[in-house]
Design a protein around this motif. Sequence first.
Motif, PDB file in Angstrom:
ATOM      1  N   GLU A  93       0.820  -1.211   0.000  1.00 30.40           N
ATOM      2  CA  GLU A  93       0.000   0.000   0.000  1.00 30.40           C
ATOM      3  C   GLU A  93       0.852   1.258   0.000  1.00 30.40           C
ATOM      4  N   LYS A  94       1.962   1.247   0.745  1.00 27.28           N
ATOM      5  CA  LYS A  94       2.853   2.411   0.777  1.00 27.28           C
ATOM      6  C   LYS A  94       3.344   2.756  -0.623  1.00 27.28           C
ATOM      7  N   HIS A  95       3.725   1.753  -1.380  1.00 29.04           N
ATOM      8  CA  HIS A  95       4.271   2.017  -2.709  1.00 29.04           C
ATOM      9  C   HIS A  95       3.179   2.342  -3.722  1.00 29.04           C
ATOM     10  N   LEU A  96       2.000   1.778  -3.531  1.00 29.31           N
ATOM     11  CA  LEU A  96       0.885   2.146  -4.399  1.00 29.31           C
ATOM     12  C   LEU A  96       0.497   3.611  -4.188  1.00 29.31           C
ATOM     13  N   LEU A  97       0.521   4.055  -2.930  1.00 32.64           N
ATOM     14  CA  LEU A  97       0.228   5.460  -2.651  1.00 32.64           C
ATOM     15  C   LEU A  97       1.242   6.363  -3.344  1.00 32.64           C
ATOM     16  N   ASN A  98       2.515   6.002  -3.254  1.00 32.20           N
ATOM     17  CA  ASN A  98       3.543   6.814  -3.907  1.00 32.20           C
ATOM     18  C   ASN A  98       3.400   6.770  -5.429  1.00 32.20           C
ATOM     19  N   GLN A  99       2.977   5.629  -5.947  1.00 33.49           N
ATOM     20  CA  GLN A  99       2.735   5.523  -7.389  1.00 33.49           C
ATOM     21  C   GLN A  99       1.715   6.562  -7.836  1.00 33.49           C
ATOM     22  N   LYS A 151     -14.279   1.070  -7.062  1.00 37.08           N
ATOM     23  CA  LYS A 151     -13.476   1.469  -5.909  1.00 37.08           C
ATOM     24  C   LYS A 151     -13.964   2.813  -5.382  1.00 37.08           C
ATOM     25  N   THR A 152     -13.829   2.984  -4.072  1.00 35.77           N
ATOM     26  CA  THR A 152     -14.166   4.262  -3.454  1.00 35.77           C
ATOM     27  C   THR A 152     -12.957   5.176  -3.420  1.00 35.77           C
ATOM     28  N   TRP A 153     -11.786   4.594  -3.139  1.00 36.02           N
ATOM     29  CA  TRP A 153     -10.542   5.357  -3.037  1.00 36.02           C
ATOM     30  C   TRP A 153      -9.450   4.676  -3.862  1.00 36.02           C
ATOM     31  N   LEU A 154      -8.392   5.399  -4.149  1.00 36.84           N
ATOM     32  CA  LEU A 154      -7.339   4.859  -5.006  1.00 36.84           C
ATOM     33  C   LEU A 154      -6.676   3.623  -4.406  1.00 36.84           C
ATOM     34  N   VAL A 155      -6.409   3.686  -3.092  1.00 37.32           N
ATOM     35  CA  VAL A 155      -5.715   2.579  -2.426  1.00 37.32           C
ATOM     36  C   VAL A 155      -6.450   2.254  -1.131  1.00 37.32           C
ATOM     37  N   GLY A 156      -6.768   0.986  -0.952  1.00 35.26           N
ATOM     38  CA  GLY A 156      -7.376   0.566   0.303  1.00 35.26           C
ATOM     39  C   GLY A 156      -8.797   1.061   0.478  1.00 35.26           C
ATOM     40  N   ASP A 157      -9.186   1.178   1.751  1.00 29.10           N
ATOM     41  CA  ASP A 157     -10.585   1.476   2.063  1.00 29.10           C
ATOM     42  C   ASP A 157     -10.774   2.831   2.723  1.00 29.10           C
ATOM     43  N   LYS A 158      -9.814   3.739   2.533  1.00 25.66           N
ATOM     44  CA  LYS A 158      -9.955   5.074   3.127  1.00 25.66           C
ATOM     45  C   LYS A 158      -9.335   6.126   2.211  1.00 25.66           C
ATOM     46  N   CYS A 159      -9.748   7.360   2.431  1.00 29.50           N
ATOM     47  CA  CYS A 159      -9.165   8.485   1.708  1.00 29.50           C
ATOM     48  C   CYS A 159      -7.731   8.681   2.201  1.00 29.50           C
ATOM     49  N   THR A 160      -6.801   8.813   1.271  1.00 33.14           N
ATOM     50  CA  THR A 160      -5.400   8.966   1.632  1.00 33.14           C
ATOM     51  C   THR A 160      -4.821  10.228   0.988  1.00 33.14           C
ATOM     52  N   PHE A 161      -3.556  10.458   1.295  1.00 28.67           N
ATOM     53  CA  PHE A 161      -2.888  11.623   0.706  1.00 28.67           C
ATOM     54  C   PHE A 161      -2.829  11.516  -0.810  1.00 28.67           C
ATOM     55  N   ALA A 162      -2.821  10.302  -1.335  1.00 28.67           N
ATOM     56  CA  ALA A 162      -2.776  10.127  -2.788  1.00 28.67           C
ATOM     57  C   ALA A 162      -4.058  10.625  -3.431  1.00 28.67           C
ATOM     58  N   ASP A 163      -5.198  10.320  -2.827  1.00 26.28           N
ATOM     59  CA  ASP A 163      -6.469  10.830  -3.347  1.00 26.28           C
ATOM     60  C   ASP A 163      -6.480  12.356  -3.301  1.00 26.28           C
ATOM     61  N   LEU A 164      -6.157  12.897  -2.142  1.00 24.59           N
ATOM     62  CA  LEU A 164      -6.276  14.338  -1.927  1.00 24.59           C
ATOM     63  C   LEU A 164      -5.327  15.143  -2.802  1.00 24.59           C
ATOM     64  N   ALA A 165      -4.244  14.531  -3.250  1.00 30.25           N
ATOM     65  CA  ALA A 165      -3.313  15.239  -4.122  1.00 30.25           C
ATOM     66  C   ALA A 165      -3.978  15.637  -5.439  1.00 30.25           C
ATOM     67  N   PHE A 166      -4.974  14.875  -5.877  1.00 29.93           N
ATOM     68  CA  PHE A 166      -5.666  15.161  -7.138  1.00 29.93           C
ATOM     69  C   PHE A 166      -6.769  16.206  -6.976  1.00 29.93           C
ATOM     70  N   LEU A 167      -7.196  16.436  -5.758  1.00 28.23           N
ATOM     71  CA  LEU A 167      -8.388  17.241  -5.495  1.00 28.23           C
ATOM     72  C   LEU A 167      -8.313  18.679  -6.034  1.00 28.23           C
ATOM     73  N   PRO A 168      -7.279  19.469  -5.705  1.00 29.10           N
ATOM     74  CA  PRO A 168      -7.308  20.878  -6.143  1.00 29.10           C
ATOM     75  C   PRO A 168      -7.274  21.059  -7.653  1.00 29.10           C
ATOM     76  N   TRP A 169      -6.491  20.233  -8.357  1.00 27.02           N
ATOM     77  CA  TRP A 169      -6.441  20.378  -9.809  1.00 27.02           C
ATOM     78  C   TRP A 169      -7.759  19.995 -10.452  1.00 27.02           C
ATOM     79  N   ASN A 170      -8.439  18.985  -9.911  1.00 26.89           N
ATOM     80  CA  ASN A 170      -9.740  18.598 -10.467  1.00 26.89           C
ATOM     81  C   ASN A 170     -10.754  19.733 -10.367  1.00 26.89           C
ATOM     82  N   THR A 171     -10.653  20.534  -9.320  1.00 25.24           N
ATOM     83  CA  THR A 171     -11.600  21.636  -9.156  1.00 25.24           C
ATOM     84  C   THR A 171     -11.355  22.746 -10.161  1.00 25.24           C
ATOM     85  N   ARG A 172     -10.199  22.748 -10.823  1.00 23.20           N
ATOM     86  CA  ARG A 172      -9.877  23.795 -11.796  1.00 23.20           C
ATOM     87  C   ARG A 172      -9.989  23.291 -13.239  1.00 23.20           C
ATOM     88  N   LEU A 173     -10.497  22.084 -13.411  1.00 25.61           N
ATOM     89  CA  LEU A 173     -10.548  21.485 -14.741  1.00 25.61           C
ATOM     90  C   LEU A 173     -11.429  22.282 -15.699  1.00 25.61           C
TER      91      LEU A 173
END
Length: 248
Positions: A93-99, A151-173
């Motif tokens: 999971e650690k490496h998937l998050l970094n991916q 899937k609900t989240w990119l990795v595992g069963d909770k919102c992680t830093f990997a999900d949130l990294a995409f959030l601000p740019w998506n709001t400016r699409l």
Amino acid sequence: MTKPITVWLTPPGPNPWKVITILEELQVPYVIHSFKFDDVKKPPFIDINPNGRVPAIVDPNTNLLLWESGAIIQYLEEVYDTDNKLTYDSLNEKHLLNQYLHFQMSGQGPYFGQCGWFNALHSEKLPSAIDRYVKEDHRLLGVLNTVLEDKTWLVGDKCTFADLAFLPWNTRLDMALLTPPGEDPLAPYPNVQAWQKRMESRASWKKVLEVRSKLMDEQGLQPNGIPKGIKTFQEYEEHIASANEAKK
């Protein structure tokens, strides 16, 4: 007692708000040093980050000055997410998050940014460049839509830093693609759209919007980053063209 981390940022861009969202999620104290985008390549910020890009942080708890939003997020996770609220400590999971963080840094951020630049900000309309980056934006959204299938989240069963990294740019699409008013540019990608709405509903993002709006207002900018008094993207394009002509 944890001393506040100083975050240097210019309010309009999405990248600083990735970091602020993580700080809010982890409840790490911070203070913001907000300045105008025009000064990003000048002292004193150029002394903080010689690359002249925001954000940058100064952490008095570790005497670390750090720039590049992805590196800052990884640092905050390692130092301050001791309860693994936004991460996992298992190997895969650690490496998937970094991916996915690297995918955001190398894919979504640069391509959304270039699309917005050539669509709305560049002084000359270059159809080939616009076509390239619009297609890349849609390709990247297609990748995310596939990844998020069932899937609900990119990795595992909770919102992680990997999900949130995409959030601000998506709001400016919508600004990058010049989406017509009232249309959601994520609508053709239902998995991404639902994922984005889940993230936007979080208390951390609602706080980010409040902070960002205040800082934008202080600089005479609307929440969408356009100067006050300008109502449409077409007017904004004309404003930019006029400003570029005046510099010649």
